[in-house]
Design a protein around this motif. Structure first.
Motif, PDB file in Angstrom:
ATOM      1  N   GLY A 134       2.487  10.626   1.399  1.00 31.73           N
ATOM      2  CA  GLY A 134       3.179   9.479   1.972  1.00 31.73           C
ATOM      3  C   GLY A 134       4.261   9.060   1.005  1.00 31.73           C
ATOM      4  N   SER A 135       5.519   9.054   1.436  1.00 29.70           N
ATOM      5  CA  SER A 135       6.595   8.837   0.477  1.00 29.70           C
ATOM      6  C   SER A 135       7.815   8.221   1.133  1.00 29.70           C
ATOM      7  CB  SER A 135       6.982  10.157  -0.193  1.00 29.70           C
ATOM      8  OG  SER A 135       7.403  11.100   0.783  1.00 29.70           O
ATOM      9  N   ARG A 136       8.743   7.796   0.281  1.00 31.79           N
ATOM     10  CA  ARG A 136       9.993   7.172   0.702  1.00 31.79           C
ATOM     11  C   ARG A 136      11.111   7.671  -0.213  1.00 31.79           C
ATOM     12  NH1 ARG A 136      10.981   0.727   1.641  1.00 31.79           N
ATOM     13  NH2 ARG A 136      13.139   0.560   0.925  1.00 31.79           N
ATOM     14  N   GLU A 137      12.249   8.027   0.378  1.00 29.72           N
ATOM     15  CA  GLU A 137      13.451   8.442  -0.348  1.00 29.72           C
ATOM     16  C   GLU A 137      13.273   9.741  -1.135  1.00 29.72           C
ATOM     17  OE1 GLU A 137      16.248   7.179   0.363  1.00 29.72           O
ATOM     18  OE2 GLU A 137      16.573   5.136  -0.367  1.00 29.72           O
ATOM     19  N   THR A 138      12.275  10.566  -0.793  1.00 32.06           N
ATOM     20  CA  THR A 138      12.119  11.811  -1.532  1.00 32.06           C
ATOM     21  C   THR A 138      13.183  12.840  -1.160  1.00 32.06           C
ATOM     22  OG1 THR A 138      10.447  12.462   0.095  1.00 32.06           O
ATOM     23  CG2 THR A 138       9.659  11.564  -1.995  1.00 32.06           C
ATOM     24  N   GLU A 139      13.674  12.827   0.078  1.00 30.21           N
ATOM     25  CA  GLU A 139      14.736  13.771   0.445  1.00 30.21           C
ATOM     26  C   GLU A 139      16.004  13.529  -0.366  1.00 30.21           C
ATOM     27  OE1 GLU A 139      14.795  16.445   2.591  1.00 30.21           O
ATOM     28  OE2 GLU A 139      12.627  16.161   2.475  1.00 30.21           O
ATOM     29  N   LEU A 140      16.243  12.295  -0.729  1.00 28.72           N
ATOM     30  CA  LEU A 140      17.412  11.945  -1.532  1.00 28.72           C
ATOM     31  C   LEU A 140      17.379  12.612  -2.905  1.00 28.72           C
ATOM     32  CD1 LEU A 140      18.894   8.427  -1.959  1.00 28.72           C
ATOM     33  CD2 LEU A 140      17.925   9.531  -3.963  1.00 28.72           C
ATOM     34  N   LEU A 141      16.170  12.985  -3.376  1.00 28.60           N
ATOM     35  CA  LEU A 141      16.025  13.581  -4.692  1.00 28.60           C
ATOM     36  C   LEU A 141      16.284  15.080  -4.708  1.00 28.60           C
ATOM     37  CD1 LEU A 141      12.870  11.633  -5.925  1.00 28.60           C
ATOM     38  CD2 LEU A 141      15.280  11.090  -6.282  1.00 28.60           C
ATOM     39  N   ASP A 142      16.528  15.673  -3.553  1.00 32.47           N
ATOM     40  CA  ASP A 142      16.883  17.088  -3.501  1.00 32.47           C
ATOM     41  C   ASP A 142      18.140  17.312  -4.353  1.00 32.47           C
ATOM     42  OD1 ASP A 142      18.390  19.494  -2.357  1.00 32.47           O
ATOM     43  OD2 ASP A 142      16.465  19.665  -1.337  1.00 32.47           O
ATOM     44  N   PRO A 143      18.194  18.388  -5.143  1.00 33.13           N
ATOM     45  CA  PRO A 143      19.380  18.628  -5.981  1.00 33.13           C
ATOM     46  C   PRO A 143      20.689  18.693  -5.194  1.00 33.13           C
ATOM     47  CG  PRO A 143      17.574  19.999  -6.721  1.00 33.13           C
ATOM     48  CD  PRO A 143      17.112  19.335  -5.456  1.00 33.13           C
ATOM     49  N   ALA A 144      20.627  19.025  -3.891  1.00 35.98           N
ATOM     50  CA  ALA A 144      21.837  19.104  -3.081  1.00 35.98           C
ATOM     51  C   ALA A 144      22.289  17.751  -2.549  1.00 35.98           C
ATOM     52  CB  ALA A 144      21.619  20.060  -1.904  1.00 35.98           C
ATOM     53  N   ALA A 145      21.467  16.712  -2.696  1.00 37.09           N
ATOM     54  CA  ALA A 145      21.808  15.399  -2.157  1.00 37.09           C
ATOM     55  C   ALA A 145      22.810  14.687  -3.063  1.00 37.09           C
ATOM     56  CB  ALA A 145      20.554  14.552  -1.987  1.00 37.09           C
TER      57      ALA A 145
ATOM     58  N   ALA B 185       9.499   6.193  -3.600  1.00 41.34           N
ATOM     59  CA  ALA B 185       8.127   5.687  -3.697  1.00 41.34           C
ATOM     60  C   ALA B 185       7.138   6.696  -3.143  1.00 41.34           C
ATOM     61  CB  ALA B 185       7.998   4.360  -2.939  1.00 41.34           C
ATOM     62  N   ALA B 186       5.903   6.597  -3.609  1.00 42.92           N
ATOM     63  CA  ALA B 186       4.792   7.368  -3.059  1.00 42.92           C
ATOM     64  C   ALA B 186       3.565   6.468  -3.022  1.00 42.92           C
ATOM     65  CB  ALA B 186       4.523   8.618  -3.890  1.00 42.92           C
ATOM     66  N   ILE B 187       2.666   6.769  -2.092  1.00 38.72           N
ATOM     67  CA  ILE B 187       1.506   5.892  -1.895  1.00 38.72           C
ATOM     68  C   ILE B 187       0.208   6.698  -1.921  1.00 38.72           C
ATOM     69  CG2 ILE B 187       2.640   3.994  -0.703  1.00 38.72           C
ATOM     70  CD1 ILE B 187       0.874   6.717   1.292  1.00 38.72           C
ATOM     71  N   LEU B 188      -0.877   5.969  -2.178  1.00 39.49           N
ATOM     72  CA  LEU B 188      -2.218   6.532  -2.087  1.00 39.49           C
ATOM     73  C   LEU B 188      -3.027   5.706  -1.099  1.00 39.49           C
ATOM     74  CD1 LEU B 188      -4.201   4.444  -3.814  1.00 39.49           C
ATOM     75  CD2 LEU B 188      -3.164   5.613  -5.759  1.00 39.49           C
ATOM     76  N   PHE B 189      -4.137   6.280  -0.651  1.00 43.77           N
ATOM     77  CA  PHE B 189      -4.970   5.614   0.357  1.00 43.77           C
ATOM     78  C   PHE B 189      -6.102   4.860  -0.325  1.00 43.77           C
ATOM     79  CE2 PHE B 189      -8.444   5.292   3.384  1.00 43.77           C
ATOM     80  CZ  PHE B 189      -7.799   4.871   4.527  1.00 43.77           C
ATOM     81  N   ASP B 190      -6.135   3.535  -0.133  1.00 42.18           N
ATOM     82  CA  ASP B 190      -7.224   2.711  -0.654  1.00 42.18           C
ATOM     83  C   ASP B 190      -7.736   1.722   0.392  1.00 42.18           C
ATOM     84  OD1 ASP B 190      -5.105   0.951  -0.568  1.00 42.18           O
ATOM     85  OD2 ASP B 190      -4.996   0.611  -2.728  1.00 42.18           O
ATOM     86  N   LEU B 191      -7.338   1.913   1.651  1.00 40.82           N
ATOM     87  CA  LEU B 191      -7.664   0.935   2.697  1.00 40.82           C
ATOM     88  C   LEU B 191      -9.142   0.919   3.073  1.00 40.82           C
ATOM     89  CD1 LEU B 191      -4.591   1.346   5.090  1.00 40.82           C
ATOM     90  CD2 LEU B 191      -4.912  -0.262   3.193  1.00 40.82           C
ATOM     91  N   ALA B 192      -9.876   1.956   2.706  1.00 39.80           N
ATOM     92  CA  ALA B 192     -11.305   1.997   3.008  1.00 39.80           C
ATOM     93  C   ALA B 192     -12.161   1.718   1.781  1.00 39.80           C
ATOM     94  CB  ALA B 192     -11.665   3.363   3.613  1.00 39.80           C
ATOM     95  N   PHE B 193     -11.555   1.187   0.725  1.00 44.24           N
ATOM     96  CA  PHE B 193     -12.332   0.940  -0.488  1.00 44.24           C
ATOM     97  C   PHE B 193     -13.396  -0.120  -0.213  1.00 44.24           C
ATOM     98  CE2 PHE B 193     -13.403  -0.315  -4.759  1.00 44.24           C
ATOM     99  CZ  PHE B 193     -13.273   0.868  -5.478  1.00 44.24           C
ATOM    100  N   PRO B 194     -14.639   0.127  -0.602  1.00 46.46           N
ATOM    101  CA  PRO B 194     -15.726  -0.813  -0.302  1.00 46.46           C
ATOM    102  C   PRO B 194     -15.471  -2.202  -0.860  1.00 46.46           C
ATOM    103  CG  PRO B 194     -16.615   1.288  -1.058  1.00 46.46           C
ATOM    104  CD  PRO B 194     -15.138   1.346  -1.285  1.00 46.46           C
ATOM    105  N   GLY B 195     -15.689  -3.217  -0.020  1.00 43.26           N
ATOM    106  CA  GLY B 195     -15.582  -4.603  -0.453  1.00 43.26           C
ATOM    107  C   GLY B 195     -14.217  -5.221  -0.290  1.00 43.26           C
ATOM    108  N   ARG B 196     -13.213  -4.441   0.119  1.00 39.33           N
ATOM    109  CA  ARG B 196     -11.887  -5.025   0.251  1.00 39.33           C
ATOM    110  C   ARG B 196     -11.842  -5.964   1.451  1.00 39.33           C
ATOM    111  NH1 ARG B 196      -8.494  -2.875   4.285  1.00 39.33           N
ATOM    112  NH2 ARG B 196      -6.695  -3.806   3.234  1.00 39.33           N
TER     113      ARG B 196
END
Length: 348
Positions: free
Chosen positions: A51-62, A115-126
């Motif tokens: 899961g990410s944002r703006e990663t295509e912009l980081l291509d060397p050709a961009a 940006a990049a994200i990780l999954f924590d939405l099922a963490f116990p007790g949240r």
């Protein structure tokens, strides 16, 4: 001989600051790596559920060559909004890529914040949030807290992270190369460990990458068993669930690199994950590594392939050690034991 920087953190690389913010009720958080001046950047994605944002912009050709910050966040796709909060904060202080041709003279600036994200939405007790998700606010707060020192373990994007069956978290490490190697370059890594794979041998709890640790960097490790390891023992891994994990990281150097060279740095750094987490890059993870170069110029002048290979090796080493430091500093939470609780006293 190479040695860690004074903090043994990614902020030992000149020109980088790190800020973090947490939502303790939601057991989630955000970590931002801020470049004090725009830095050349690239990315390498190896996991099967990124899961990410703006990663295509980081291509060397961009077009765009440099970024203002990198965001790592919990919250799955909701967490990508943290980059928007960081963008707003940077725009308010006049940071960003100049766009709009003649309009640029009027001060049209767009901060570049992958940006990049990780999954924590099922963490116990949240406690699920009501109304607007907290991530844009967390991005603002993390940026405001940016500095040279920051917490490891249950902090920032690592608050709701797990590592196989153990509590995961935020880790960081650095390495200063010897004066004869790349002119004494500094390399650093920051990681949010939320892996499906295990960070320890399932038969004894010894960290997979323990032999890479520098003096005093991790606690004494359990002895290796006499009986060979069963290669099909996945008992220390997490339960199999699509998109429920992900280890996300930033590596950095103070050398002058171009985007293609940064990409190679990120590619080589991924092997640090493979040394510290087994298995890595699975269908359940979204393993993503960003690379930053803060050196002036950014064209890679003076960095030959052999030198780049040394930098990449150092980046992999830093990333593996950062994973271990995340695990060593994590505290038990949500029913997930810490390594110290499970194995720190030689228990099994």
């Amino acid at each position: 001989m190479a040695e860690p920087g004074p903090r043994n953190l990614i902020t030992d690389v000149p020109g980088l600051l790190v800020g973090q913010a947490e939502d303790t009720d939601g057991i989630t958080g955000t970590t931002v790596v801020l470049a004090e001046a725009p830095a050349v950047a690239a990315v390498d994605v190896r996991g099967g559920a990124p899961g990410s944002r703006e990663t295509e912009l980081l291509d060397p050709a961009a077009l765009v060559q440099r970024v203002d910050a990198i965001v790592l966040s919990g919250g799955s796709a909701f967490g990508l909004d943290a980059a928007g909060g960081v963008m707003e904060g940077l725009a308010a202080i006049g940071r960003g890529f100049v766009v709009g041709g003649a309009r640029a003279r009027a001060g049209v600036l767009v901060p570049i914040v992958p940006a990049a994200i990780l999954f924590d939405l099922a963490f116990p007790g949240r406690r699920p949030w009501s109304g607007e998700p907290p991530y844009r606010r967390l991005g603002h707060e993390a940026l405001a807290h940016a500095g040279e020192d920051f917490a490891l373990g249950n902090a920032g994007a690592g608050l709701g992270a797990k590592a196989g069956g153990l509590k995961g978290g935020i880790g960081s490490a650095s390495l200063r190369l010897g004066p004869g190697a790349m002119g004494g370059a500094t390399v650093g890594a920051l990681v949010a460990v939320n892996s499906w794979g295990a960070v320890v041998r399932p038969d004894c709890g010894r960290l997979w990458a323990a032999e890479l640790a520098l003096a005093g960097e991790i606690m004494p490790q359990p002895a290796l068993p006499v009986v060979p390891l069963d290669p099909e023992d996945f008992s220390a891994c997490a339960a199999a669930a699509a998109g429920a994990n992900t280890t996300i990281a930033v590596v950095a150097t103070d050398m002058s690199l171009g985007k293609s060279e940064c990409r190679r740095l990120a590619i080589m750094a991924q092997d640090g994950l493979a040394q510290a987490i087994r298995p890595a890059h699975t269908p359940f993870d979204g393993d993503t590594v960003f690379a930053l170069a803060t050196g002036a110029g950014g064209e890679g002048a003076g960095v030959d392939p052999a030198g780049l290979a040394r930098l990449g090796s150092a980046a992999a080493n830093c990333l593996a050690r950062a994973v271990m430091r995340a695990i060593m500093n994590a505290a038990p939470l949500g029913g997930f034991p810490s390594w110290r609780q499970r194995w720190g006293s030689g228990g099994g």
